[in-house]
Motif scaffolding. Sequence first.
Motif, PDB file in Angstrom:
ATOM      1  N   ARG A  94      -2.601  -4.137   0.226  1.00 12.87           N
ATOM      2  CA  ARG A  94      -2.475  -3.728   1.619  1.00 12.87           C
ATOM      3  C   ARG A  94      -2.994  -4.811   2.552  1.00 12.87           C
ATOM      4  NH1 ARG A  94      -4.983   2.266   2.179  1.00 12.87           N
ATOM      5  NH2 ARG A  94      -4.637   1.713   4.361  1.00 12.87           N
ATOM      6  N   ILE A  95      -2.342  -4.921   3.710  1.00  8.27           N
ATOM      7  CA  ILE A  95      -2.849  -5.776   4.780  1.00  8.27           C
ATOM      8  C   ILE A  95      -3.756  -4.894   5.638  1.00  8.27           C
ATOM      9  CG2 ILE A  95      -2.290  -7.307   6.694  1.00  8.27           C
ATOM     10  CD1 ILE A  95      -1.106  -8.254   4.088  1.00  8.27           C
ATOM     11  N   PRO A  96      -5.049  -5.123   5.638  1.00  9.23           N
ATOM     12  CA  PRO A  96      -5.948  -4.219   6.359  1.00  9.23           C
ATOM     13  C   PRO A  96      -5.692  -4.246   7.868  1.00  9.23           C
ATOM     14  CG  PRO A  96      -7.136  -6.170   5.621  1.00  9.23           C
ATOM     15  CD  PRO A  96      -5.774  -6.243   4.994  1.00  9.23           C
ATOM     16  N   LEU A  97      -5.714  -3.067   8.472  1.00  7.67           N
ATOM     17  CA  LEU A  97      -5.503  -2.971   9.916  1.00  7.67           C
ATOM     18  C   LEU A  97      -6.617  -3.690  10.667  1.00  7.67           C
ATOM     19  CD1 LEU A  97      -3.763  -1.821  12.190  1.00  7.67           C
ATOM     20  CD2 LEU A  97      -5.109   0.288  12.079  1.00  7.67           C
ATOM     21  N   ASP A 132       2.305  -3.626   8.622  1.00  9.23           N
ATOM     22  CA  ASP A 132       1.948  -2.970   7.363  1.00  9.23           C
ATOM     23  C   ASP A 132       1.383  -1.573   7.612  1.00  9.23           C
ATOM     24  OD1 ASP A 132       1.901  -3.354   4.486  1.00  9.23           O
ATOM     25  OD2 ASP A 132      -0.274  -3.248   4.647  1.00  9.23           O
ATOM     26  N   TRP A 133       0.598  -1.431   8.667  1.00  9.48           N
ATOM     27  CA  TRP A 133       0.086  -0.098   9.035  1.00  9.48           C
ATOM     28  C   TRP A 133       1.242   0.851   9.340  1.00  9.48           C
ATOM     29  CZ3 TRP A 133       0.837   2.061  13.957  1.00  9.48           C
ATOM     30  CH2 TRP A 133       0.202   3.307  14.155  1.00  9.48           C
ATOM     31  N   PHE A 134       2.237   0.364  10.068  1.00 11.64           N
ATOM     32  CA  PHE A 134       3.390   1.203  10.388  1.00 11.64           C
ATOM     33  C   PHE A 134       4.181   1.532   9.126  1.00 11.64           C
ATOM     34  CE2 PHE A 134       7.950   1.422  11.646  1.00 11.64           C
ATOM     35  CZ  PHE A 134       7.886   2.630  12.332  1.00 11.64           C
ATOM     36  N   GLY A 135       4.295   0.561   8.203  1.00  9.90           N
ATOM     37  CA  GLY A 135       5.010   0.807   6.958  1.00  9.90           C
ATOM     38  C   GLY A 135       4.360   1.898   6.127  1.00  9.90           C
ATOM     39  N   ARG A 136       3.026   1.916   6.099  1.00 12.08           N
ATOM     40  CA  ARG A 136       2.334   2.981   5.367  1.00 12.08           C
ATOM     41  C   ARG A 136       2.543   4.321   6.066  1.00 12.08           C
ATOM     42  NH1 ARG A 136      -1.785  -0.937   5.411  1.00 12.08           N
ATOM     43  NH2 ARG A 136      -3.033   0.278   6.887  1.00 12.08           N
ATOM     44  N   LEU A 137       2.641   4.293   7.377  1.00  6.65           N
ATOM     45  CA  LEU A 137       2.825   5.521   8.151  1.00  6.65           C
ATOM     46  C   LEU A 137       4.160   6.187   7.827  1.00  6.65           C
ATOM     47  CD1 LEU A 137       1.125   6.991  10.387  1.00  6.65           C
ATOM     48  CD2 LEU A 137       2.629   5.894  12.057  1.00  6.65           C
ATOM     49  N   VAL A 138       5.215   5.368   7.687  1.00  7.43           N
ATOM     50  CA  VAL A 138       6.547   5.912   7.411  1.00  7.43           C
ATOM     51  C   VAL A 138       6.887   5.864   5.922  1.00  7.43           C
ATOM     52  CG1 VAL A 138       7.391   5.360   9.712  1.00  7.43           C
ATOM     53  CG2 VAL A 138       7.637   3.672   7.901  1.00  7.43           C
ATOM     54  N   ARG A 139       5.936   5.409   5.091  1.00  5.44           N
ATOM     55  CA  ARG A 139       6.057   5.432   3.635  1.00  5.44           C
ATOM     56  C   ARG A 139       7.269   4.656   3.119  1.00  5.44           C
ATOM     57  NH1 ARG A 139       4.395  11.771   2.291  1.00  5.44           N
ATOM     58  NH2 ARG A 139       2.345  11.686   3.336  1.00  5.44           N
ATOM     59  N   LEU A 140       7.332   3.383   3.457  1.00  2.00           N
ATOM     60  CA  LEU A 140       8.392   2.521   2.953  1.00  2.00           C
ATOM     61  C   LEU A 140       8.067   2.082   1.530  1.00  2.00           C
ATOM     62  CD1 LEU A 140       9.072   0.200   6.030  1.00  2.00           C
ATOM     63  CD2 LEU A 140      10.351   2.217   5.317  1.00  2.00           C
ATOM     64  N   GLN A 143       9.938  -2.981  -1.576  1.00  3.19           N
ATOM     65  CA  GLN A 143      10.907  -3.955  -1.089  1.00  3.19           C
ATOM     66  C   GLN A 143      11.023  -3.901   0.431  1.00  3.19           C
ATOM     67  OE1 GLN A 143      12.414  -6.351  -2.863  1.00  3.19           O
ATOM     68  NE2 GLN A 143      13.232  -7.130  -0.932  1.00  3.19           N
ATOM     69  N   ASP A 144      11.112  -2.691   0.967  1.00  2.72           N
ATOM     70  CA  ASP A 144      11.208  -2.542   2.415  1.00  2.72           C
ATOM     71  C   ASP A 144       9.920  -2.986   3.106  1.00  2.72           C
ATOM     72  OD1 ASP A 144      13.741  -1.615   2.177  1.00  2.72           O
ATOM     73  OD2 ASP A 144      13.286   0.488   2.625  1.00  2.72           O
ATOM     74  N   ARG A 145       8.788  -2.813   2.411  1.00  2.00           N
ATOM     75  CA  ARG A 145       7.516  -3.239   2.988  1.00  2.00           C
ATOM     76  C   ARG A 145       7.489  -4.750   3.183  1.00  2.00           C
ATOM     77  NH1 ARG A 145       2.925  -5.225   0.388  1.00  2.00           N
ATOM     78  NH2 ARG A 145       0.988  -5.054   1.620  1.00  2.00           N
ATOM     79  N   ARG A 146       8.054  -5.495   2.249  1.00  2.00           N
ATOM     80  CA  ARG A 146       8.091  -6.955   2.397  1.00  2.00           C
ATOM     81  C   ARG A 146       8.944  -7.357   3.596  1.00  2.00           C
ATOM     82  NH1 ARG A 146       9.099  -7.638  -4.063  1.00  2.00           N
ATOM     83  NH2 ARG A 146       6.974  -7.064  -4.704  1.00  2.00           N
TER      84      ARG A 146
END
Length: 434
Positions: A94-97, A132-140, A143-146
Amino acid sequence: MKWAGAIRTAAAFPGSFLKWIIIGSVVGLLTGTASAIFLISLDTVTQWRSAQPWLLWLLPAGGALVSYAYMKWGKSSAQGNNLILEQIQSGNERIPLRMAPLVLFGTLTTHLLGGSAGREGTAVQMGGSLADWFGRLVRLDAQDRRILLMCGISGGFGSVFGTPLAGTMFGLEVAVLGVISYRALIPCFAASFVGHLVTTGLWGVQHHIYDIGQIPALSGMVLLKVAFASILFGWTSLLFSELTHYLKRGFSRLFANPVLKSAVGGCLIIAMVYLAGTRDYLGLGLPLIEDSFGEGVSPFAFLGKLLFTSVTLGSGFQGGEVTPLFAIGASLGHTLSGWLQLYAPFLAALGFIAVFCGAANTPIACFIMGIELFGSEGAVYLFIACLVSYVFSGHSGIYSSQQIGASKSSLLSIPPDTRLGSRRSMLKSRRPRD
């Protein structure tokens, strides 16, 4: 069956297109707002530093404070841009917020007290952590996270420099040298373009404009002069990258405690200011860039800015490298103009983008940035400058975690997915010993 697969793919395309437009736009909104807050704050602290010269004496204490904050709360955030690049390549960390507020605080402290640093690293790190915070929020998924992290880089870069097209390509190019992921093209463009609109339209941030001036007619002699200057731009990129990495290693060996390391670095910067007899090399270097396009700079101004920036970043201060690289390249271009008998603002513009290109290994992004900043009239020269600098900077760069996807030369055999930092270690281990 082939037709059925093609039809299913075509049917799925509109949904995927809309999905990434929305996601990229949200990232653009986040990064554009973060960049605007950063740029407004940066302008404020720069004015404070100019009005209160005594703040320079607090640089060692400021560096120590920032390093302490990273020791106590930073954790993996201390890796900076390299952490984001590694996660784009293959990681699942994870990229820390906390990276966003930490790098914002660290960079503003550096500039307030007189360190020589840039702003790209701050924008990219804020963009990556927010994405990355937004990606965790929408649960990507992974692959989509990259792709989302690439959007964060594009949004941060495009909004902080006012170059949405260059921001798009920078996010696509920077993680792997010589390889571009076109799957991320649409979301990266959405993030960069929206980020730029938010920064300039919603927040009213104005970006600096430089006049390239008179562009020489195309001729063989001019092309040879531009190519020669571009070789020097590439070697200057190499010098900056290698010196900065060398100082980082050297400071870390001499001072195991990061707090002490930054404090010593701050003292060294103060000593350098009084030895040089000028404060022109502190901060972003925007006055140096303006003088390179205008009344002129001293012949070795590029070297002064290079040394001040390498010592600042090498001793652990926060901030990016790109704007100082602009200043180094523009001032070097102005210096070379007299020797090569070319119009100074023209050669300053080539140096502006070419030195950055050689250090970042992103030739297409830098070429497009040149078009966005200086216009298309000198496109051929801008393109040549980027290509030549890219080749002659070698397998070096400011991002040690950047992977080498394709070697710059067929004469060099490099294992797949080798990182620039690993390449440097490999070369060192191969040197003959007495």
